[in-house]
Write an enzyme that holds these catalytic residues in place. Structure first.
Site, PDB file in Angstrom:
ATOM      1  N   SER A 115      33.600  16.613 -23.830  1.00  0.00           N
ATOM      2  CA  SER A 115      33.754  15.164 -23.736  1.00  0.00           C
ATOM      3  C   SER A 115      34.224  14.765 -22.341  1.00  0.00           C
ATOM      4  CB  SER A 115      34.719  14.678 -24.830  1.00  0.00           C
ATOM      5  OG  SER A 115      34.853  13.281 -24.819  1.00  0.00           O
ATOM      6  N   HIS A 160      32.725   8.225 -28.972  1.00  0.00           N
ATOM      7  CA  HIS A 160      31.469   8.895 -29.329  1.00  0.00           C
ATOM      8  C   HIS A 160      30.829   8.304 -30.580  1.00  0.00           C
ATOM      9  CE1 HIS A 160      32.541  11.556 -26.138  1.00  0.00           C
ATOM     10  NE2 HIS A 160      33.649  11.904 -26.749  1.00  0.00           N
TER      11      HIS A 160
END
Length: 393
Positions: A172, A289
Site C-alpha cells: 500500500s 482501497h
C-alpha cells in the site's frame, strides 16, 4: 550512498524551484577526499533527461533474468541468489520510537532533517517521541521516511546489498518508498505527494464514516456472503449504496476488508457464523482501497499529472495490479489508482518471486518498522521467507 543521492536530488530540486542556495550536507570524512557529491548532484539535475542507466541495471526489468541463456559481455548473467529484493511497509506499521536505531547513522538523520524541512513538521520527533495520536495522524510521511532511512542501516549491516537489488514492492503506502528507491519519484515531490495523500484521504473519510477490519478465516469461510449480508444490514440502516469489500489480500486465510462503519460493526458481531475466526480493527483514518477514497484518488491523479516521473530502474511490482510498473505514464496512472483499489499483496508477492522450478531465491530485506511484512511473506512463500531478513529501526 543511496540516501545521500536522494537528499542531494531533493536539495537540487528545491534550489531550482526556489532559486535560492540550498546546502547539501556531507563532510569529507563521510564522503572521502574526492567527494562523489558533485557527480550525484549532476545526475539529479538530469532527472527528466532520460540519461543512460548504469550497466548493471539495464536488464533489471524484473526480479530475475527472464531467459538465463541470453546474457552478454555488457550484461553479465546474474543468478537470483546473487540479487536482492526490497519490501517496504505500509500504514499501520508505525510505532512510537521507530527510527531510534538510526540515531547514530548520519545519513539517516540527515534524511529526517531534509524531510522535516519539506513537510514543515519535525519528522524525527514524531517518529521517535510521538505522541501516538500525532504519529497516527502523520503516519504516511513518517512510515515512508523511516523505511527509506532504514536503507542506510541495511547498507551497514549488509555491505553491497543495495547494489544487488533487482526487485522491490511496497505494501500500500510502501509503494511510494519503493518508487523513490527505484528512481521513479524524486524524494521531495514524493514527500509533498504523501502530505497531499494524507489530507485528501482524511477529507474523503470525513464525508462518510468508514474503516478497515482484518479478518482471519477458517478454511471453509464464506467471505463473499458475509460481505453481502453486511452491506444489506447497512442498507437497512439507511446507508445508500453501502460499501463492504476486500481491501487487502494478505495471504490465503487472512484478508482486510473496508467499508462503511455500519457494515464493519455487523461483521464484528456476526462474522463467526460465516467462518470468520477472528477480526481486529486496523488503525486507519477511513476505508482505504475502496470507492470511498475516490475523491482522494482524483486529487492524487491531478497532482501526479504535473509531477516529474521516470520509469523505475529496477522492477517495482504494483500491489493493485500484481505486475511491474512500466513507464512514467503507467506510474502516474497506477499510483493514483491504488488509494481506492484493493491491494493484492498476496498476488504481488507471487509475481515478484515467480521463477523456474528449482531456482534459488534472492535475499529479501523487509525494511522499517514492524515485522508484519516478513510474517506475511512466510504465509505466502516459505522458501522466499527462508532467504529474508528484517532490517529493524
Amino acid at each position: 550512498m543511496f540516501i545521500q543521492r536522494l537528499m542531494c536530488r531533493a536539495c537540487y530540486n528545491r534550489t531550482v524551484l526556489a532559486k535560492s542556495k540550498v546546502r547539501c550536507k556531507g563532510s569529507k570524512s563521510q564522503l572521502g577526499n574526492e567527494s562523489p557529491l558533485k557527480n550525484l548532484l549532476n545526475d539529479a539535475s538530469a532527472f527528466e533527461e532520460g540519461q543512460q542507466r548504469e550497466p548493471a541495471l539495464q536488464w533489471a526489468t524484473q526480479p530475475y533474468t527472464a531467459r538465463p541463456g541470453r546474457a552478454t559481455a555488457s550484461e553479465p548473467r546474474t543468478e537470483p541468489q546473487d540479487t536482492a529484493v526490497l519490501l517496504f511497509p505500509g500504514q499501520g506499521s508505525q510505532r512510537v520510537g521507530m527510527g531510534r536505531l538510526l540515531a547514530d547513522i548520519p545519513a539517516a538523520r540527515e534524511l529526517y532533517e531534509l524531510a522535516s524541512s519539506v513537510v514543515g513538521w519535525d519528522v524525527w520527533r514524531v517518529c521517535t517521541e510521538g505522541p501516538a495520536e500525532e504519529l497516527a495522524r502523520r503516519c504516511q510521511t513518517a512510515v515512508v521516511v523511516t523505511a527509506l532511512a532504514a536503507l542506510e542501516r541495511a547498507r551497514e549491516l549488509r555491505p553491497g546489498v543495495l547494489e544487488r537489488v533487482r526487485g522491490a514492492a511496497g505494501f500500500s503506502l510502501g509503494e511510494f518508498a519503493a518508487l523513490v528507491f527505484a528512481g521513479a519519484l524524486p524524494l521531495e515531490r514524493a514527500l509533498r505527494l504523501l502530505e497531499l495523500r494524507t489530507a485528501a484521504s482524511r477529507a474523503a473519510a470525513a464525508e462518510r464514516a468508514g474503516g478497515m477490519l482484518t479478518l482471519w478465516l477458517a478454511a471453509d469461510a464464506r467471505l463473499a456472503p458475509a460481505l453481502a449480508a453486511a452491506r444489506d444490514h447497512a442498507r437497512r440502516r439507511g446507508q445508500p449504496e453501502p460499501v463492504a469489500q476486500v481491501a487487502n489480500y494478505l495471504y490465503p486465510n487472512c484478508k482486510v476488508v473496508a467499508g462503511d462503519e455500519e457494515a464493519l460493526k455487523w461483521l464484528e458481531l456476526n462474522g463467526s457464523s460465516f467462518g470468520i475466526r477472528r477480526c481486529a480493527r486496523v488503525a486507519a483514518e477511513g476505508a482505504f482501497h475502496t470507492p470511498l477514497m475516490r475523491k482522494a484518488e482524483d486529487a492524487l491523479r491531478e497532482a501526479l499529472a504535473n509531477m516529474e516521473v521516470r520509469a523505475p530502474r529496477v522492477a517495482v511490482v504494483s500491489g493493485t495490479h500484481a505486475r511491474a510498473y512500466g513507464g512514467p505514464r503507467d506510474v502516474r496512472a497506477r499510483l493514483a489508482q491504488h488509494v481506492a483499489r484493493a491491494v493484492r499483496w498476496e498476488q504481488a508477492l507471487h509475481a515478484l518471486y515467480a521463477r523456474p522450478r528449482g531456482a534459488r531465491f534472492p535475499l529479501t530485506l523487509t525494511l522499517g518498522p514492524g515485522a508484519a511484512l516478513r510474517a506475511t511473506l512466510r504465509q505466502v512463500n516459505a522458501r522466499a521467507w527462508d532467504s529474508s531478513v528484517h532490517i529493524d529501526v
